[in-house]
Design a protein around this motif. Sequence first.
Motif: not given
Length: 243
Positions: A3, A7, A48-52, A163, A188, A214-215, A217
């Motif tokens: 992950h 990221n 984060s590729w998913r959440y940022s 999210k 983090d 989150r880390q 994803a």
Amino acid sequence: MKHADHNEIAKAAALDFAHRLAPRWRMTLGNDFLGAYMIGSVAHAGFSWRYSDVDMALVTAAGISPGTLDRIRSEAVALSPDWGAKVSVFWADGSFSCGRFPPLDRVDFLDHAIPLLEYERVRPVRPGLNEIRHYLRGTPFASWVEFAKSFAAAETLERKDHKAYLRTLLYPARLCYSWMTGRMGSNDGAVAFLSERNAAGLDVNLIKRALQCRQAAADPDELFSARTMLLSQIDACAALLAT
């Protein structure tokens, strides 16, 4: 692929997108343009590729009209529908007297901004701890409380809310970190900071589990059963803000 690797690849792609977008914004703003910057998790840490989101900042001589702001956002989506949909625009005039640039984001700008295209470096006055705390007591806390109470009362967690739910679980760490330090930190860093201190009334373990989600994803569905604990998190944060 780990992950963390995913990221970092996504972070590099987001930064490349921002570098390609900045000249388009320069053309739209013309001589009013002073600089375009990357802030947020792409600039400091914890992307984060998913959440940022992709947080970008614009500084202009005289500010940005609502119509021009709409054009700027449309140009981001036109360049990349995927990355453009994640763009969050922060902006200010040359004196930082108007725009969308709250105190914590000004701190982030001063400490972490990555210049994408810059004609004149403008540095706002650094907000002091009292100003940061006054800001945190206001809209940010009220907005988080509204989300927290809504999730605590919900019977299901829809995918579109993943999210927002994860962000709601993590917010107490960000709040405590900024309240105590006057700085903007990554999720983090904020969780690590909180873990080393006595946060009266806060369920730090729940916050750590949210960070792990989150880390990775991952979907936060496994954390949804803990949603009612948000009510005690509200009380703990309210007590901190009352000090």
